[in-house]
Design an enzyme around this catalytic site. Structure first.
Site, PDB file in Angstrom:
ATOM      1  N   ASP A 177      -4.059  -1.751   6.507  1.00  0.00           N
ATOM      2  CA  ASP A 177      -4.728  -2.988   6.172  1.00  0.00           C
ATOM      3  C   ASP A 177      -4.343  -3.995   7.255  1.00  0.00           C
ATOM      4  O   ASP A 177      -3.195  -4.022   7.711  1.00  0.00           O
ATOM      5  CB  ASP A 177      -4.276  -3.507   4.810  1.00  0.00           C
ATOM      6  N   HIS A 223       1.627  -5.689   2.325  1.00  0.00           N
ATOM      7  CA  HIS A 223       1.250  -6.717   3.290  1.00  0.00           C
ATOM      8  C   HIS A 223       2.414  -7.668   3.562  1.00  0.00           C
ATOM      9  O   HIS A 223       3.261  -7.902   2.700  1.00  0.00           O
ATOM     10  CB  HIS A 223       0.043  -7.505   2.777  1.00  0.00           C
ATOM     11  N   CYS A 328      -4.400 -14.495   2.526  1.00  0.00           N
ATOM     12  CA  CYS A 328      -5.172 -13.262   2.303  1.00  0.00           C
ATOM     13  C   CYS A 328      -6.673 -13.524   2.299  1.00  0.00           C
ATOM     14  O   CYS A 328      -7.449 -12.726   2.824  1.00  0.00           O
ATOM     15  CB  CYS A 328      -4.794 -12.631   0.963  1.00  0.00           C
TER      16      CYS A 328
END
Length: 343
Positions: A177, A223, A328
């Protein structure tokens, strides 16, 4: 000259893409979702009332509208994707899923200088997440940006590996990601975790070439935006629960660090949260001295003020509900500044 240019998260912001809550569709709790979110054992029994889902969507769009006003008042151009169709299903030869959302461009798109890279994400419900952003990507390409896509992964069940104390993704195809990356000019710090593997770090090295150095680290399970931020050269913002000074990546250990205490909990609307309370430190910088912060994180705002950074409160009610914060749900596509080494 390309309208895309962003080499870090702190140079003055000029243009940004915000996601959209429209089309939000909670996917089934398949092996890839369980691997990423680590939900409760009865997650497959969750029943989200349509009225609750609609309220989350509407309130998130209200928050995005307020955020847009704040950004535009600071001189930032705000772009939005096409809203995806809700409950849209798709399948590969090995599995089937439903498109989850187009909320978080930070996760599915990586900006490195004048390049925009579509990330090969490990969650099946996010396989086509870049599609609502394609009209914008096409526009940026026409302006001169380099538009790349990592190899589309197969994502068989063998991808999702559980080891003692951690879950990881197998290394037989590049997976990451974009939110696994901490960008610092010519240096990129890649978090090897349950959403990124070493093969992907190597793919980035070869794709970006000798102009960049890709450092591997493992500082959290997924993340990095709820664990470590570079506020400006020489100054970090770090999660005091997950990190200690010796766990900061070695090239950054000499930098000053603001240690964030337990954030305020803004709750969640579904049966179980898609993010921890640490989504409260998921901030967005307008520049090296001004930072957008969720408006309930008063202790964090005081810490930033003490470091000479102006915190700008922004309402953001459902970060834990859908699993993403201010950072995000945005993608800075243009900041001023040059591509340099800060190390």
């Amino acid at each position: 000259m390309s309208s895309v240019w962003s080499a870090n998260d702190f140079d003055p912001l000029e243009e940004i893409v915000l996601g959209t809550a429209q089309g939000l569709t909670p996917p089934p709790a398949d092996v890839s979702l369980q691997h990423f979110f680590e939900p409760p054992a009865d997650a497959d029994q969750e029943q989200i009332a349509p009225a609750v889902l609609q309220q989350v969507v509407e309130e998130t769009e209200e928050d995005f509208a307020d955020l847009t006003k704040v950004l535009e008042s600071a001189g930032v151009t705000v772009r939005r994707p096409q809203p995806p169709q809700a409950s849209r299903t798709y399948a590969s030869p090995d599995w089937e899923s439903v498109a989850m959302h187009a909320l978080m461009p930070r996760d599915c798109l990586l900006v490195v200088g004048d390049k925009v890279i579509e990330a090969p994400m490990a969650m099946r419900a996010r396989y086509f997440e870049t599609l609502p952003f394609r009209p914008l990507l096409s526009e940026y390409f026409d302006s001169g940006a380099v538009w790349l896509s990592a190899p589309k992964p197969q994502l068989p069940d063998e991808t999702y590996v559980y080891e003692p104390g951690a879950s990881v993704v197998a290394d037989f195809e590049p997976l990451f990601d974009a939110a696994n990356l901490l960008r610092l000019g010519r240096d990129l710090f890649f978090n090897v975790s349950n959403t990124g593997n070493r093969r992907a770090a190597e793919w980035l090295r070869r794709t970006l070439g000798p102009e960049f150095t890709v450092h591997e680290m493992s500082i959290c399970t997924d993340h990095v935006g709820t664990t470590l931020h570079v506020l400006r050269p020489g100054l970090l913002l770090a999660n005091s629960e997950r990190l200690t000074p010796d766990l900061i990546p070695e090239p950054l250990r000499s930098w000053q660090t603001i240690w964030v205490g337990q954030p305020e909990d803004d709750g969640y609307a579904f049966d179980w949260p898609r993010a921890s309370t640490w989504v409260g430190m998921n901030i967005l910088a307008l520049g090296p001295d001004r930072v957008l912060v969720p408006d309930n994180q008063t202790a964090l705002m005081r810490q930033l003020e003490q470091a000479g950074i102006e915190p700008i409160p922004a309402r953001f009610r459902h970060g834990r509900t859908f699993g993403g914060g201010l950072h995000c749900c945005s993608l800075d596509v243009r900041r001023t500044g040059e591509l340099i080494s800060y190390l």
